[in-house]
Design a protein around this motif. Structure first.
Motif, mmCIF file in Angstrom:
data_model
loop_
_atom_site.group_PDB
_atom_site.id
_atom_site.type_symbol
_atom_site.label_atom_id
_atom_site.label_comp_id
_atom_site.label_asym_id
_atom_site.label_seq_id
_atom_site.Cartn_x
_atom_site.Cartn_y
_atom_site.Cartn_z
ATOM 1 N N GLY A 1 0.761 -1.232 0.000
ATOM 2 C CA GLY A 1 0.000 0.000 0.000
ATOM 3 C C GLY A 1 0.790 1.279 0.000
ATOM 4 O O GLY A 1 0.199 2.363 -0.059
ATOM 5 N N ASP A 2 2.119 1.224 0.081
ATOM 6 C CA ASP A 2 2.946 2.432 0.075
ATOM 7 C C ASP A 2 3.622 2.526 -1.292
ATOM 8 O O ASP A 2 4.588 1.822 -1.571
ATOM 9 C CB ASP A 2 3.996 2.375 1.187
ATOM 10 N N HIS A 3 3.116 3.407 -2.151
ATOM 11 C CA HIS A 3 3.590 3.470 -3.535
ATOM 12 C C HIS A 3 4.680 4.510 -3.755
ATOM 13 O O HIS A 3 5.137 4.679 -4.886
ATOM 14 C CB HIS A 3 2.402 3.751 -4.469
ATOM 15 N N ALA A 4 5.094 5.219 -2.705
ATOM 16 C CA ALA A 4 6.174 6.186 -2.854
ATOM 17 C C ALA A 4 7.513 5.463 -2.966
ATOM 18 O O ALA A 4 7.726 4.427 -2.323
ATOM 19 C CB ALA A 4 6.191 7.139 -1.661
ATOM 20 N N PRO A 5 8.436 5.970 -3.767
ATOM 21 C CA PRO A 5 9.755 5.333 -3.886
ATOM 22 C C PRO A 5 10.638 5.685 -2.700
ATOM 23 O O PRO A 5 10.435 6.707 -2.046
ATOM 24 C CB PRO A 5 10.314 5.940 -5.174
ATOM 25 N N PRO A 6 11.634 4.855 -2.419
ATOM 26 C CA PRO A 6 12.565 5.213 -1.335
ATOM 27 C C PRO A 6 13.437 6.382 -1.747
ATOM 28 O O PRO A 6 13.805 6.523 -2.912
ATOM 29 C CB PRO A 6 13.386 3.933 -1.149
ATOM 30 N N ALA A 7 13.764 7.220 -0.764
ATOM 31 C CA ALA A 7 14.586 8.394 -1.040
ATOM 32 C C ALA A 7 15.907 8.365 -0.285
ATOM 33 O O ALA A 7 16.734 9.247 -0.467
ATOM 34 C CB ALA A 7 13.826 9.674 -0.682
ATOM 35 N N ALA A 8 16.106 7.356 0.587
ATOM 36 C CA ALA A 8 17.324 7.303 1.390
ATOM 37 C C ALA A 8 17.657 5.848 1.692
ATOM 38 O O ALA A 8 16.776 4.973 1.675
ATOM 39 C CB ALA A 8 17.144 8.089 2.688
ATOM 40 N N VAL A 9 18.932 5.605 1.980
ATOM 41 C CA VAL A 9 19.381 4.246 2.250
ATOM 42 C C VAL A 9 20.485 4.253 3.294
ATOM 43 O O VAL A 9 21.317 5.175 3.328
ATOM 44 C CB VAL A 9 19.876 3.564 0.953
ATOM 45 N N LEU A 10 20.476 3.252 4.166
ATOM 46 C CA LEU A 10 21.564 2.979 5.100
ATOM 47 C C LEU A 10 22.308 1.756 4.588
ATOM 48 O O LEU A 10 21.683 0.748 4.220
ATOM 49 C CB LEU A 10 21.023 2.707 6.503
ATOM 50 N N SER B 1 26.675 -5.993 3.282
ATOM 51 C CA SER B 1 25.754 -7.117 3.124
ATOM 52 C C SER B 1 24.296 -6.702 3.043
ATOM 53 O O SER B 1 23.475 -7.430 2.475
ATOM 54 C CB SER B 1 25.924 -8.098 4.293
ATOM 55 N N THR B 2 23.951 -5.553 3.608
ATOM 56 C CA THR B 2 22.545 -5.173 3.729
ATOM 57 C C THR B 2 22.351 -3.710 3.373
ATOM 58 O O THR B 2 23.195 -2.861 3.689
ATOM 59 C CB THR B 2 22.041 -5.408 5.170
ATOM 60 N N ALA B 3 21.239 -3.424 2.713
ATOM 61 C CA ALA B 3 20.822 -2.053 2.432
ATOM 62 C C ALA B 3 19.443 -1.850 3.048
ATOM 63 O O ALA B 3 18.527 -2.627 2.782
ATOM 64 C CB ALA B 3 20.778 -1.794 0.932
ATOM 65 N N THR B 4 19.316 -0.842 3.884
ATOM 66 C CA THR B 4 18.039 -0.533 4.520
ATOM 67 C C THR B 4 17.498 0.752 3.910
ATOM 68 O O THR B 4 18.086 1.828 4.085
ATOM 69 C CB THR B 4 18.193 -0.367 6.039
ATOM 70 N N PHE C 1 2.038 8.487 10.236
ATOM 71 C CA PHE C 1 2.858 7.565 11.002
ATOM 72 C C PHE C 1 4.296 7.481 10.491
ATOM 73 O O PHE C 1 5.076 6.666 10.983
ATOM 74 C CB PHE C 1 2.236 6.165 10.989
ATOM 75 N N GLY C 2 4.647 8.306 9.535
ATOM 76 C CA GLY C 2 6.028 8.311 9.074
ATOM 77 C C GLY C 2 6.227 7.492 7.814
ATOM 78 O O GLY C 2 5.301 7.258 7.040
ATOM 79 N N SER C 3 7.437 7.037 7.619
ATOM 80 C CA SER C 3 7.844 6.376 6.381
ATOM 81 C C SER C 3 8.031 4.876 6.589
ATOM 82 O O SER C 3 8.311 4.410 7.697
ATOM 83 C CB SER C 3 9.156 6.983 5.877
ATOM 84 N N SER C 4 7.877 4.155 5.496
ATOM 85 C CA SER C 4 8.229 2.734 5.507
ATOM 86 C C SER C 4 9.730 2.577 5.712
ATOM 87 O O SER C 4 10.513 3.507 5.489
ATOM 88 C CB SER C 4 7.816 2.074 4.189
ATOM 89 N N ARG C 5 10.115 1.399 6.139
ATOM 90 C CA ARG C 5 11.528 1.041 6.280
ATOM 91 C C ARG C 5 11.676 -0.406 5.890
ATOM 92 O O ARG C 5 10.909 -1.261 6.345
ATOM 93 C CB ARG C 5 11.998 1.249 7.721
ATOM 94 N N LEU C 6 12.650 -0.699 5.029
ATOM 95 C CA LEU C 6 12.784 -2.068 4.518
ATOM 96 C C LEU C 6 14.253 -2.403 4.326
ATOM 97 O O LEU C 6 15.010 -1.612 3.750
ATOM 98 C CB LEU C 6 12.041 -2.207 3.183
ATOM 99 N N SER C 7 14.658 -3.560 4.815
ATOM 100 C CA SER C 7 16.039 -4.032 4.665
ATOM 101 C C SER C 7 16.092 -5.151 3.641
ATOM 102 O O SER C 7 15.263 -6.071 3.669
ATOM 103 C CB SER C 7 16.590 -4.525 6.006
ATOM 104 N N VAL C 8 17.083 -5.078 2.756
ATOM 105 C CA VAL C 8 17.275 -6.089 1.718
ATOM 106 C C VAL C 8 18.677 -6.667 1.857
ATOM 107 O O VAL C 8 19.659 -5.919 1.919
ATOM 108 C CB VAL C 8 17.075 -5.495 0.308
#
Length: 416
Positions: A303-312, A318-321, A335-342
């Protein structure tokens, strides 16, 4: 057996409120003043340092890449940032010793890309963490500053004020001080509310509300100490919900893992971690650009169709969040932004959070930073937080004034 009433416990509550306020006065004044500024930290920082935050003319850079890397090229689409892999390559070309930890690569219009890097091989112990400002049209570093700089120069002022706000610029010790102070302040907000109640009649009686209404007003033209008392009481009542929320969220932000999160999970139901879908393809290594598409596809499916604008980026690569999912590079309200780790070695989503989704405990945890920063209500919320910070300074000063004024007759009587 005697049943405690507001009248019988009031003397204890008065002392508790008085000495808690005195103990916290300096800390709350500091937190309120810095917090009011931090509500507009980015805007103030950009105004002080336009040469860092505003992109320069792409034609002025002599070291624009000639087009040997993949991704968006200079001059192709100046209105959008480059691919992540291109940006990281450009940064590495310009500062080979820098390890990029975070990258705000899809900035708001008219703003530079921001990168945070640790300089390696500089001979500094510990390594100097550096903030880089990158022209979006060329990937060229147009300025930089120490991320932990001190103190009152225009370059270091707002980062320094932010550190003072959350830790008094004392590292982990300061964070604990602020967290424990927030716990005491949360309790003191409730105590202060009880002290505004009239002793008679009972709260359920009609006369209670007519008498309590006076606590919400400020009498003009009376003595200075009476004015201070009215300001202290009325301002705290009018802003009680905001201030109590700021106090509680202060605990969450300072002592989240240590105190707040375990307590919330113990008393409120929380959903299990997101269950990543299992792709048909076997696990395989992915590039950072591919990981970004995986994250965007996953959040869009939720349900969150906005693209990510930042990454850790993990130190070991090994991981990009991905975070700050936003179509305009600004923090979304609510409630703020999504957060996803790959996981870059498998291409699998390993952890994530979708704002506004989950059970009651999840929503409580998600709302803490948006409430504390005011971003829950966009610009209006940030204005309220800015005003509330000034109000905290006022409450701290008037509280000390009231204590000092009431202390003077007692000292005079003892001397007599």
């Amino acid at each position: 057996m005697a049943v405690p009433t507001l009248k019988t416990v009031r003397p204890f509550l008065v002392r508790m409120h008085r000495y808690t306020g005195l103990l916290l006065a300096a800390i709350l004044f500091t937190a309120g003043l810095t917090g009011s500024l931090c509500a507009f930290q980015d805007e103030i920082d950009a105004a002080l340092n336009p040469d860092l935050f505003r992109p320069g003319d792409p034609g002025t850079h002599s070291d624009i890449d000639s087009g040997t890397h993949s991704g968006t090229r200079p001059g192709d689409r100046n209105d959008v940032p480059h691919d992540l892999s291109y940006l990281l390559t450009r940064l590495h070309d310009q500062r080979p010793a820098a390890h990029i930890n975070a990258l705000l690569y899809r900035p708001a219009p008219g703003r530079t890309i921001e990168a945070f890097a640790t300089e390696e091989g500089t001979g500094l112990h510990p390594a100097l963490e550096t903030e880089l400002f990158v022209d979006p049209s060329s990937g060229t570093i147009q300025g930089m500053r120490p991320a932990e700089g001190c103190c009152l120069t225009r370059r270091a002022l707002m980062p320094f004020i932010y550190r003072v706000h959350y830790s008094l610029d004392l590292g982990s010790t300061g964070t604990w001080i602020m967290g424990l102070s927030a716990i005491l302040w949360s309790v003191d907000c409730i105590v202060g509310l009880l002290l505004t109640f009239p002793l008679h009649p009972a709260i359920w009686a009609t006369g209670f509300w007519s008498r309590w209404r006076k606590s919400w007003t400020i009498a003009i033209g009376r003595s200075s100490i009476r004015l201070a008392f009215d300001l202290h009481r009325a301002v705290s009542l009018w802003l009680l919900v905001v201030l109590l929320g700021v106090a509680v969220s202060g605990v969450a932000l300072a002592l989240g893992d240590e105190v707040f999160n375990p307590v919330v999970r113990a008393v409120q139901p929380t959903a299990p971690p997101l269950a990543p879908p299992q792709p048909d393809t076997p696990p395989h290594a992915v590039t950072l650009d591919q990981a970004e598409r995986i994250a965007a596809t996953y959040t869009a499916a939720h349900g969150d169709h906005a693209p990510p604008a930042a990454v850790l980026l993990a130190a070991d690569g090994s991981t990009a969040t991905f975070y700050l999912f936003s179509s305009n590079g600004l923090s979304p309200s609510g409630f703020g932004s999504s957060r996803l780790s790959v996981d870059l070695t498998t291409g699998r989503v390993t952890d994530g959070q979708i704002p506004g989704q989950g059970r009651a405990g999840d929503l409580v945890l998600q709302i803490q930073f948006p409430w504390h920063s005011g971003e829950i209500a966009g610009l209006f919320g940030r204005i309220v937080i800015c005003i509330s910070g000034i109000a905290v300074c006022l409450l701290s000063v008037t509280g000390v004034m009231i204590w000092w004024r009431k202390r003077r007759p007692a000292k005079t009587a003892r001397r007599g």
